[in-house]
Design a protein around this motif. Structure first.
Motif, short mmCIF file in Angstrom:
data_model
loop_
_atom_site.label_atom_id
_atom_site.label_comp_id
_atom_site.label_asym_id
_atom_site.label_seq_id
_atom_site.Cartn_x
_atom_site.Cartn_y
_atom_site.Cartn_z
N SER A 139 0.78 -1.23 0.01
CA SER A 139 -0.08 -0.05 0.06
C SER A 139 0.87 1.23 -0.04
O SER A 139 0.23 2.42 0.06
N ASP A 142 1.17 5.90 -0.24
CA ASP A 142 0.14 6.56 0.57
C ASP A 142 -0.72 5.79 1.51
O ASP A 142 -1.48 6.15 2.22
N ARG A 144 -2.95 3.59 0.77
CA ARG A 144 -4.27 3.53 0.74
C ARG A 144 -5.09 2.08 0.43
O ARG A 144 -4.25 1.20 0.10
N ASP A 146 -6.57 -0.09 -1.41
CA ASP A 146 -6.79 0.10 -3.04
C ASP A 146 -7.98 -1.17 -3.22
O ASP A 146 -7.27 -2.41 -3.48
N ALA A 174 -9.22 4.35 5.86
CA ALA A 174 -9.68 4.02 4.61
C ALA A 174 -10.94 4.78 4.03
O ALA A 174 -11.61 5.04 5.09
N ASP A 178 -13.71 3.01 -0.52
CA ASP A 178 -12.99 1.84 -0.74
C ASP A 178 -13.38 0.76 0.22
O ASP A 178 -13.37 -0.27 -0.34
#
Length: 369
Positions: A139, A142, A144, A146, A174, A178
């Protein structure tokens, strides 16, 4: 390895965090930004309720599923958050106990469990303890969540997707979009969705969102350790589909037995105690550190929990940077404890303002060195 030791224990190491804690005990007046627990004390109302439980003789085993008043109160809260879902709940021996029982209940040898890298240190160890295979989804930079990366990691052997928001060690939250997407992906592929929400009350920007809102089969783990500074009390809870919860309870009967009964009465009182002032204070601590360190370090501002996960300066690895910091009396955690990469380090801002000031000053000095 000693001939009596089970082979499964060789599949993972002791937590590197404990080694830092051991080192902290040897340093004189360290700047300690390593500890992943609140620096405020348990509120007096909770202490009083627990003391009263002890004095009134509520010291025996509780039912495996937890004392009825606490379980009923948690279930009422769960039903309010997730109307129309047929969820069951039980009280676990901390959220760590909930994680252990979740893995033992659902993961068979060879099953794959997907989670983000960086990750909470227990995740790969617990998966391997069950004979499962950790599948770590990168990840960086950043951190994130995803959904496309999660779905790409799913194979016929995937049993579970594990999400943690707000996350340890990054503090990153999150997005609702997402989490909705991952909830749908888990349902589409018929894999378990386990949501570790122990930092749900340390949420600084916007409102907390759980993927259980969109996936009625999601298993959620939460508790009182972080929110009410009750880390040593070992009171968590798990809610999810009835058959899964029943299986976890069956294993709890033969392992943890129950969460400590006096602490459960304290947790019942904790449900009535607002911690908003403490959360607001931690938001200020977050803002202070991000403001101080952003000009000197590559970092993602955390939306929750009480961690920053900056990149070590220059080409210096995270472990080498931490060694340099510790030599100056600053205790932080190398990122490779939480990751397959050695590029970052974890700061806990669960500390006094004075400790944060001293820590920020030294980190800025180290970045310029």
């Amino acid at each position: 390895m000693h001939p009596w030791i089970a082979e499964r224990t060789a599949s993972f190491d002791s937590s590197g965090i404990r080694r830092v804690f051991d080192l902290a005990a040897k340093l004189k007046d360290p700047i300690n930004l390593s500890i992943g627990q609140p620096d405020f004390d348990v509120p007096d109302e909770i202490k009083d309720a627990t003391i009263e439980a002890i004095r009134s003789g509520r010291n025996a085993y509780s039912p495996t599923q937890g004392i009825a008043p606490l379980r009923d109160a948690v279930l009422a809260e769960v039903n309010e958050k997730y109307p129309g879902q047929d969820r069951d709940v039980f009280i676990s021996s901390g959220t760590s106990g909930g994680l252990v029982l979740s893995m033992l209940s659902m993961v068979n040898p060879g099953d794959e469990v997907i989670f983000l890298d960086p990750y909470f240190v227990m995740y790969p160890a617990l998966v391997r303890l069950c004979g499962g295979v950790p599948v770590m989804v990168d990840s960086y930079p950043d951190f994130r969540l995803d959904p496309e990366k999660i779905e790409a990691a799913i194979t016929p052997k995937t049993k579970m997707v594990l999400v943690n928001s707000p996350a340890n060690p990054t503090g990153v939250t999150a997005t609702e979009a997402d989490l909705k997407a991952v909830a749908a992906i888990a349902a589409k592929h018929n894999v378990a969705l386990l949501s570790d929400e122990i930092y749900s009350r340390f949420f600084y920007d916007g409102d907390f969102y759980s993927p259980a809102s969109d996936n009625p089969d999601a298993i959620v783990i939460d508790g009182f350790s972080k929110s009410h500074a009750m880390t040593g009390w070992r009171v968590g809870y798990v809610h999810g589909p009835r058959e899964v919860i029943a299986t976890m309870l069956k294993i709890q009967q033969y392992s943890f037995v129950c969460s400590p009964q006096p602490a459960q009465w304290g947790a019942l009182r904790a449900m009535e105690v607002s911690m908003k002032a403490n959360v607001d204070e931690y938001r200020k601590k977050r803002d202070y550190l991000v403001e101080q360190l952003s000009p000197h370090y590559e970092l993602t501002s955390p939306g929750g929990a009480f961690y920053l996960f900056p990149k070590a300066p220059g080409n210096e690895g995270g472990a080498a940077f931490v060694e340099r910091a510790i030599s100056q009396g600053l205790l932080i955690i190398p990122g490779n404890i939480f990751s397959q990469k050695d590029s970052h380090f974890r700061i806990s801002f669960a500390a006094s303002d004075e400790t944060l000031r001293r820590g920020a000053e030294l980190l800025i000095k180290l970045a310029k060195a």
